[in-house]
Write an enzyme that holds these catalytic residues in place. Structure first.
Site: not given
Ligand code: SDX
Length: 371
Positions: A257, A308
């Protein structure tokens, strides 16, 4: 000027609607734990739109308005038959139908507060009807008209399945609607605010928000979680499945998140609901697999489950088609989008950030024959 990727940490506006402070979520100061245990979704809709909990009379009036506005224009129902229906994702159908709804609303472009409140009721009432009707029409079934004697959660399940849901299904679905209603400036809510900050209309704002919610990094994640659970198939394959994902540096859907660091406070409620419903429906393996996935991802990656992750097995146990999970997120979140749209109109300034230019420096035009 240096860009903040994804606006991380940027405070883009004030709001009185919801807050996320130290991993605690509130709607107008009421904690999500309190609301999830005690409130009906209709109370939450009223709270988000009026910034106070309703009296019984105010709640009864909203419930009546919603029930009276769930009926869809026949043109919308007819339009489903013009789609290449077996190929259309329900989120694309929802985006299209909500945009079309505006064509049959004489007040679509009216900007006074009263008209916008009336449109908020119409959209909140019609979006569940669109999702349920499309889900049935694409299977060759007739849409089921809403019933005036059912509450919002029960009416959606009734319109979707054509039979009255039992108390446990209504309680679970109502709680899921409460948990998904609003969430500060998430991507789809921010999209709605940017859109209406140009003084564009409510329908345009909600249509834009549906487009943003559709993405798998946002609302589309719940459907992807169910796809993951189905692909894994059994608890003994969880470890290998995840190790392969980790090796390929793939995101695990339902985890992580932008704002929560210790964990999403909504997840525990959905986890409890998943355990109860999987037990009741004899599908406990979905819960057990989910718990094992959560245990491995949180320990090996330090990334907590979000809203989710467990909602997928909850919706599956409610007998909902997997590609309807994100439209159901929209059925709830439109209450928050509408609250933010009304708030944006009440204290508006066009939303126009800057960009850090990283392209080529000044260049002279070269006639095409010399290129
Ligand atoms: C919702 O914003 C909200 O409030 C949204 C929500 C709402 O109620 O409206 O809460 C609903 O959308 C929840 C999120 C649903 N999405 C997912 O579950 C998809 C998987 N999650 C990721 O795509 C990610 O965690 C996000 C999109 C939720 C957040 O993205 P960020 O803040 O841009 O984080 P990032 O992609 O920059 O990740 C930071 C690090 C990275 O590692 P490095 O590249 O720095 O080594 O954390 C890792 C990412 O690779 N990481 C994950 C991960 N989420 C972050 N690695 C593996 N699996 C994941 N799910």
């Amino acid at each position: 000027m240096t860009a903040t990727r994804g606006l991380e940490g940027v405070v883009a506006s004030e709001t009185s609607i919801s807050s996320i402070i130290d991993d605690t979520l509130t709607y107008v100061g009421y904690s999500i734990d309190d609301l999830a245990e005690n409130a009906s979704f209709e109370e939450v809709i009223y709270l988000l739109w009026n910034l106070k909990l309703p009296t019984q009379a105010e709640l009864d009036e909203l419930k009546q308005q919603l029930a009276e506005n769930m009926e869809l224009p026949k043109e919308i129902l007819e339009s489903f038959k013009t789609y290449p229906i077996e190929k259309v994702h329900p989120m694309a159908a929802l985006r299209t139908a909500v945009s079309a709804l505006a064509l049959y609303d004489e007040e679509a472009d009216a900007m006074d507060k009263e008209a916008n409140m009336r449109k908020a009721v119409r959209l909140q009432a019609k979006i569940p009807a669109i999702v349920a009707a499309f889900a049935r029409v694409r299977k060759g079934l007739e849409p089921v008209a809403p019933r005036k004697d059912l509450g919002f959660a029960a009416n959606f399940l009734y319109m979707l399945k054509g039979k009255e849901p039992d108390d446990i299904e209504v309680e679970a679905f109502n709680k899921a609607l409460v948990l998904h209603a609003d969430h500060e400036l998430n991507a789809s809510t921010f999209t709605a605010r940017v859109c209406v900050a140009t003084l564009s209309d409510v329908y345009s704002g909600v249509t834009a928000a549906i487009g943003a919610l559709k993405g798998p990094l946002h609302g589309g994640a719940n459907e992807q979680v169910m796809k993951m659970l189905t692909e894994i198939g059994s608890i003994d394959r969880v470890e290998d499945y995840l190790q392969e994902k980790f090796m390929n540096k793939e995101k695990i859907m339902g985890f992580g998140h932008r704002v929560y660091r210790k964990g999403d406070p909504r997840a525990k409620h959905l986890k409890k609901m998943s355990e109860k419903l999987t037990e009741l429906t004899g599908q406990r393996e979905y819960y057990d697999m989910s718990v094992k996935i959560e245990q491995i991802v949180t320990t090996e990656k330090g990334i907590p489950a979000n809203v989710d992750f467990y909602s997928a097995s909850v919706y599956h146990c409610l007998g909902i088609d997997h590609d309807l999970f994100t439209p159901i997120f929209a059925v709830s979140r439109v209450s928050g989008w509408l609250a933010h749209i009304l708030e944006q109109y009440s204290n508006n300034r066009i939303i126009r950030p800057r960009a850090e230019y990283v392209g080529p420096g000044m260049q002279k035009y070269i006639p095409i024959e010399n290129r």
